[in-house]
Design a protein around this motif. Structure first.
Motif, PDB file in Angstrom:
ATOM      1  N   LEU A   1      -6.272  72.104-114.587  1.00  0.00           N
ATOM      2  CA  LEU A   1      -7.664  71.796-114.920  1.00  0.00           C
ATOM      3  C   LEU A   1      -7.946  70.293-114.865  1.00  0.00           C
ATOM      4  N   HIS A   2      -6.982  69.510-115.317  1.00  0.00           N
ATOM      5  CA  HIS A   2      -7.131  68.064-115.248  1.00  0.00           C
ATOM      6  C   HIS A   2      -7.108  67.598-113.790  1.00  0.00           C
ATOM      7  N   TYR A   3      -6.183  68.163-113.031  1.00  0.00           N
ATOM      8  CA  TYR A   3      -6.058  67.822-111.612  1.00  0.00           C
ATOM      9  C   TYR A   3      -7.366  68.133-110.863  1.00  0.00           C
ATOM     10  N   PHE A   4      -7.959  69.279-111.179  1.00  0.00           N
ATOM     11  CA  PHE A   4      -9.213  69.654-110.509  1.00  0.00           C
ATOM     12  C   PHE A   4     -10.273  68.572-110.697  1.00  0.00           C
ATOM     13  N   SER A   5     -10.352  68.039-111.915  1.00  0.00           N
ATOM     14  CA  SER A   5     -11.383  67.027-112.147  1.00  0.00           C
ATOM     15  C   SER A   5     -11.026  65.752-111.386  1.00  0.00           C
ATOM     16  N   ASN A   6      -9.735  65.500-111.224  1.00  0.00           N
ATOM     17  CA  ASN A   6      -9.295  64.328-110.465  1.00  0.00           C
ATOM     18  C   ASN A   6      -9.666  64.393-108.990  1.00  0.00           C
ATOM     19  N   ILE A   7      -9.552  65.594-108.411  1.00  0.00           N
ATOM     20  CA  ILE A   7      -9.865  65.706-106.985  1.00  0.00           C
ATOM     21  C   ILE A   7     -11.306  66.160-106.756  1.00  0.00           C
TER      22      ILE A   7
ATOM     23  N   LEU B   1     -10.949  73.158-102.051  1.00  0.00           N
ATOM     24  CA  LEU B   1     -12.019  72.185-102.295  1.00  0.00           C
ATOM     25  C   LEU B   1     -12.921  72.064-101.068  1.00  0.00           C
ATOM     26  N   VAL B   2     -12.317  71.922 -99.905  1.00  0.00           N
ATOM     27  CA  VAL B   2     -13.106  71.686 -98.690  1.00  0.00           C
ATOM     28  C   VAL B   2     -13.863  72.950 -98.285  1.00  0.00           C
ATOM     29  N   LEU B   3     -13.200  74.096 -98.332  1.00  0.00           N
ATOM     30  CA  LEU B   3     -13.876  75.319 -97.911  1.00  0.00           C
ATOM     31  C   LEU B   3     -14.978  75.749 -98.876  1.00  0.00           C
ATOM     32  N   SER B   4     -14.850  75.367-100.150  1.00  0.00           N
ATOM     33  CA  SER B   4     -15.889  75.782-101.099  1.00  0.00           C
ATOM     34  C   SER B   4     -17.048  74.792-101.157  1.00  0.00           C
ATOM     35  N   THR B   5     -16.914  73.663-100.446  1.00  0.00           N
ATOM     36  CA  THR B   5     -18.022  72.689-100.490  1.00  0.00           C
ATOM     37  C   THR B   5     -18.614  72.371 -99.122  1.00  0.00           C
ATOM     38  N   GLN B   6     -17.862  72.632 -98.047  1.00  0.00           N
ATOM     39  CA  GLN B   6     -18.337  72.185 -96.731  1.00  0.00           C
ATOM     40  C   GLN B   6     -18.929  73.321 -95.899  1.00  0.00           C
TER      41      GLN B   6
ATOM     42  N   PRO C   1     -19.494  69.427 -91.612  1.00  0.00           N
ATOM     43  CA  PRO C   1     -18.532  68.926 -92.598  1.00  0.00           C
ATOM     44  C   PRO C   1     -18.207  67.442 -92.430  1.00  0.00           C
ATOM     45  N   ILE C   2     -18.141  66.752 -93.549  1.00  0.00           N
ATOM     46  CA  ILE C   2     -17.642  65.377 -93.581  1.00  0.00           C
ATOM     47  C   ILE C   2     -16.550  65.320 -94.647  1.00  0.00           C
ATOM     48  N   ILE C   3     -15.378  64.832 -94.256  1.00  0.00           N
ATOM     49  CA  ILE C   3     -14.256  64.721 -95.185  1.00  0.00           C
ATOM     50  C   ILE C   3     -13.808  63.258 -95.220  1.00  0.00           C
ATOM     51  N   PHE C   4     -13.510  62.767 -96.409  1.00  0.00           N
ATOM     52  CA  PHE C   4     -12.925  61.434 -96.532  1.00  0.00           C
ATOM     53  C   PHE C   4     -11.418  61.552 -96.702  1.00  0.00           C
ATOM     54  N   SER C   5     -10.708  60.661 -96.019  1.00  0.00           N
ATOM     55  CA  SER C   5      -9.284  60.513 -96.257  1.00  0.00           C
ATOM     56  C   SER C   5      -9.129  59.196 -96.988  1.00  0.00           C
ATOM     57  N   SER C   6      -8.294  59.193 -98.032  1.00  0.00           N
ATOM     58  CA  SER C   6      -8.195  57.980 -98.834  1.00  0.00           C
ATOM     59  C   SER C   6      -6.817  57.843 -99.464  1.00  0.00           C
ATOM     60  N   LEU C   7      -6.488  56.633 -99.840  1.00  0.00           N
ATOM     61  CA  LEU C   7      -5.268  56.422-100.608  1.00  0.00           C
ATOM     62  C   LEU C   7      -5.617  56.072-102.056  1.00  0.00           C
TER      63      LEU C   7
ATOM     64  N   TYR D   1     -18.040  59.232-107.182  1.00  0.00           N
ATOM     65  CA  TYR D   1     -19.445  59.546-106.901  1.00  0.00           C
ATOM     66  C   TYR D   1     -19.559  60.525-105.720  1.00  0.00           C
ATOM     67  N   LEU D   2     -18.797  60.278-104.670  1.00  0.00           N
ATOM     68  CA  LEU D   2     -18.815  61.186-103.518  1.00  0.00           C
ATOM     69  C   LEU D   2     -18.305  62.569-103.931  1.00  0.00           C
ATOM     70  N   GLN D   3     -17.187  62.581-104.654  1.00  0.00           N
ATOM     71  CA  GLN D   3     -16.616  63.859-105.106  1.00  0.00           C
ATOM     72  C   GLN D   3     -17.641  64.664-105.894  1.00  0.00           C
ATOM     73  N   ASP D   4     -18.378  63.972-106.765  1.00  0.00           N
ATOM     74  CA  ASP D   4     -19.356  64.667-107.598  1.00  0.00           C
ATOM     75  C   ASP D   4     -20.535  65.180-106.789  1.00  0.00           C
ATOM     76  N   ASN D   5     -20.651  64.683-105.568  1.00  0.00           N
ATOM     77  CA  ASN D   5     -21.752  65.118-104.721  1.00  0.00           C
ATOM     78  C   ASN D   5     -21.270  65.926-103.520  1.00  0.00           C
ATOM     79  N   ASN D   6     -20.203  66.671-103.759  1.00  0.00           N
ATOM     80  CA  ASN D   6     -19.707  67.630-102.764  1.00  0.00           C
ATOM     81  C   ASN D   6     -19.224  67.024-101.456  1.00  0.00           C
ATOM     82  N   ILE D   7     -18.795  65.770-101.495  1.00  0.00           N
ATOM     83  CA  ILE D   7     -18.125  65.219-100.325  1.00  0.00           C
ATOM     84  C   ILE D   7     -16.653  65.053-100.696  1.00  0.00           C
ATOM     85  N   PRO D   8     -15.784  65.885-100.105  1.00  0.00           N
ATOM     86  CA  PRO D   8     -14.385  65.852-100.525  1.00  0.00           C
ATOM     87  C   PRO D   8     -13.663  64.580-100.086  1.00  0.00           C
TER      88      PRO D   8
END
Lengths: 214, 482
Positions: B170-176, B288-293, B432-438, B448-455
């Motif tokens: 549950l914590h991890y979900f909020s992180n991603i 995450l990606v399939l449920s938002t994109q 679909p738009i996906i961000f890759s990040s470190l 902010y992006l995560q909260d607005n359905n951009i993974p």
């Protein structure tokens, strides 16, 4: 596995034939006279195999002789088989181009139930394990997906001057086998390996073993 | 008739057996989660009838003022049959049995499981478990687990044969930035099984994608039928852990699951159109990606970056995974060349080389590409939001006098404005738009992006695997409509 019975290649293929699966031309012989008679009918070169119930993994035991070309060779091979297995019959088969070998199988898994399998055949079945499974029975559409699902699927195309494999007929064969196994609950396992391809690219069952509940 | 899981996941009232005020006891910790978020009424049961965690308690199930929608049981295994009987007499029809020590524990446990099944059948009680962690529904705050719901409700429904993957996650979900619709732990599947759950989530309007963690399916043939019906409408992703000898051994002792060989499950997944994930992390990435994109209509991907290495890795991974990174047309390249720094690469990947021009990276380039080219989806690498500049200024504090920190506020503003423009643009394009990040949500721009359905997916390979899953699902859907 005490209550199971391994059907001979000849018996197994009779069942396949009844199901509408194309099987290589073959004649079962009791003795040397009948063996030669069978060869007269099929014409050299032929394949000569030991054939009896309970006999599996013939190749590994040196009981399959490909490309037999003369009466001299025939007698030699006949004696080899009879010395090893006096009760065995002799199965004489036409020689089919075996440059490409695939396999189709059926198994009744303890947990999942009836399953059908397609993959690369011959010695590569065990080495490369390039196989794909489905819960049986399946329809033609699913069988077509299986044909496209193996890593070596390119082998089914017209590579190196070989004719294109008739994928449609191959898929039909998979469907038929999946139905045969799923509908007959006394069948535990079916192995058609190898399946080779004739000049028209049609799949031909060259060897097969069916295991049933006795 | 209403699906029993509908009531279990949307109860108005819950009775909790095993309630305790002693925070060293699991019963207290699970009850706390419920108190924290549940919007309905909670009735703790405690033999002394005193207050528990500030709530009025009832001496027994029979002392409850009326039947409740759901009974949660968390007491030693031998006490459960009697409690279930009381529940039946009280008219309670739904339960979650968290207690372990049943068919996963040999002969005696098997006998107990049979007993509770018989009682449930007699009183028409449907229950989850035993040996499960229960269920989570962020919409109404239902949470029978140890951990706390941190993220907003979303659209991934989870069915798991392990409680861990719906609690410790549950914590991890909020992180991603993963929002879930429902999460169900099925445990030993004595009464309600994985197939029942699949059927329910298949019809649940809040659930747009389903994630499964499987150790062994009990009704495989029914699973085949139900999953086949769902996959043309909703993607299903699955992890299967019972396919190896060690995995099978662990599954038997964990949930008494009988596993089958890996290749058979692999076939089952292909046959049903289920996307197989290699790991739990991958399950949630893809979930995450399939449920938002939206769907990926073709496999031509454009990569937009300000860093050469990540851009190259993304491009390489795309091609390895069967996606294409086509060269952009000369006209488009010219267009891009006019607005990017002179040393930029224009073909695809588009690399604007360490530019912090947020507007260019997040808005102008995606817009130009999608308007001019036949591109299915975009992967962007290079969002370095407010966190980075703040860290920098923090690190030189007291070393330089009179640093003009108002610049920081300006950078923050530009970055967030560009994010806003991207979000608005994204909502209108249906691609679909996906961000890759470190970097993760510690950077406010990423959050902010995560909260607005951009993974925003960690790493390059993982981001591409998600894009690939979108493409796989597109193919599965087109199979099914043939």
């Amino acid at each position: 596995m005490n209550d199971t019975k391994i059907l001979s290649e000849y018996e197994s293929k009779k069942i396949l034939k009844k199901t509408g699966i194309l099987v290589c031309r073959e004649i079962l012989a009791q003795d040397l006279y009948e063996t030669k008679k069978a060869i007269n009918e099929l014409g050299y070169p032929v394949v000569i195999k030991a054939c009896m119930d309970g006999l599996a993994h013939k190749s590994e035991q040196g009981l399959v002789f490909l490309n037999v070309k003369s009466n001299e060779e025939t007698e030699y091979v006949y004696n080899l088989i009879k010395n090893r297995l006096p009760n065995s019959k002799i199965l004489v088969q036409e020689m089919i181009n075996n440059q490409r070998e695939v396999m189709v199988g059926f198994l009744r898994d303890n947990i999942i139930g009836p399953c059908v399998m397609f993959g690369l055949g011959g010695i590569f079945t065990e080495i490369l394990r390039d196989t794909t499974f489905r819960l049986a029975p399946i329809d033609k559409f699913e069988a077509m997906k299986m044909v496209e699902d193996i890593r070596a699927k390119k082998i089914l195309t017209n590579v190196r001057g070989l004719p294109q494999v008739d994928k449609d007929s191959l898929a039909d064969l998979i469907v038929k086998l999946s139905q045969l196994g799923a509908q007959n609950t006394n069948i535990i396992e079916i192995d058609i390996n190898p399946i080779c391809f004739n000049k028209q690219g049609m799949p031909v069952a060259v060897d097969s073993t069916i295991i049933i509940r006795d | 008739m209403e699906h029993p899981l509908h009531t279990i996941l949307n109860p108005k009232s819950i009775a909790f057996v095993g309630a305790s005020s002693n925070l060293a006891k699991p019963g207290a910790l699970h009850l706390l989660s419920l108190i924290g978020t549940f919007k309905g009424k909670i009735y703790p049961i405690h033999p002394t009838g005193k207050q528990v965690l500030g709530l009025h308690t009832y001496k027994s199930i029979l002392h409850l003022p009326g039947p409740v929608d759901l009974l949660v049981i968390m007491v030693p295994n031998t006490m459960v049959p009697a409690l279930l009987k009381q529940a039946g007499e009280k008219g309670i029809k739904h339960a979650i049995i968290i207690t372990a020590g049943y068919s996963e524990m040999g002969k005696k446990g098997k006998g107990l499981e049979k007993e509770i099944n018989e009682i449930a059948n007699k009183y028409n009680i449907r229950f989850l478990g035993p040996n499960c962690i229960g269920a989570v529904n962020p919409e109404n705050g239902l949470n029978t687990t140890f951990f706390v719901i941190k993220n907003r409700p979303g659209h991934l429904g989870i069915i798991s044969q392990s409680g861990s993957f719906i609690t410790q996650t549950l914590h991890y979900f909020s992180n991603i930035g993963l929002g879930i619709s429902k999460a169900i732990s099925v445990g030993n599947q004595a009464n309600i099984d994985l197939v029942d759950c699949l059927e329910y989530l298949g019809k649940d309007p809040a659930t747009k994608t389903i994630a499964l963690y499987i150790e062994g399916i009990k009704r495989v043939r029914e699973f085949l039928k139900v999953a086949k019906r769902i996959t043309p409408k909703k993607p299903i992703i699955a992890v299967y852990a019972g396919g190896t000898e060690a995995g099978a051994r662990a599954s038997i002792s964990h949930t008494a699951s009988l596993s089958a060989k890996d290749e058979l499950y692999d076939g089952l997944f292909k046959q049903t159109g289920i996307i197989r994930a290699e790991s739990i992390i991958e399950l949630f990435d893809i979930g995450l990606v399939l449920s938002t994109q939206p769907t990926l209509n073709n496999n031509r991907i454009c990569i937009i970056t300000n860093s050469g290495g990540p851009g190259a890795c993304l491009a390489d991974q795309c091609e390895r995974q069967g996606l294409r990174v086509p060269k952009l047309s000369l006209e488009t390249q010219k267009c891009i060349g006019e607005i990017t720094p002179s040393i930029s690469a224009l073909k695809n990947p588009i690399d604007i080389t360490m530019s912090f021009d947020y507007d260019l990276l997040l808005y102008k380039l995606p817009k130009i590409v999608l308007e001019r080219e036949n591109i299915g989806g975009i992967i962007i690498y290079g969002l370095f939001g407010p966190m980075h500049m703040r860290e920098k200024i923090e690190s030189i504090k007291n070393k330089i006098d009179n640093l003009p920190t108002e610049l920081l506020a300006l950078m923050d503003k530009y970055c967030m404005q560009a994010c806003d423009k991207l979000i608005e643009f994204k909502n209108n394009i249906n691609k679909p738009i996906i961000f890759s990040s470190l970097t993760g949500p510690e950077d406010p721009a990423i959050k902010y992006l995560q909260d607005n359905n951009i993974p925003v997916i960690l790493g390059m390979k993982r981001a591409v695997t998600c894009m690939k899953a979108l493409w796989d699902y597109q193919k599965i859907k087109s199979y099914k409509t043939q």
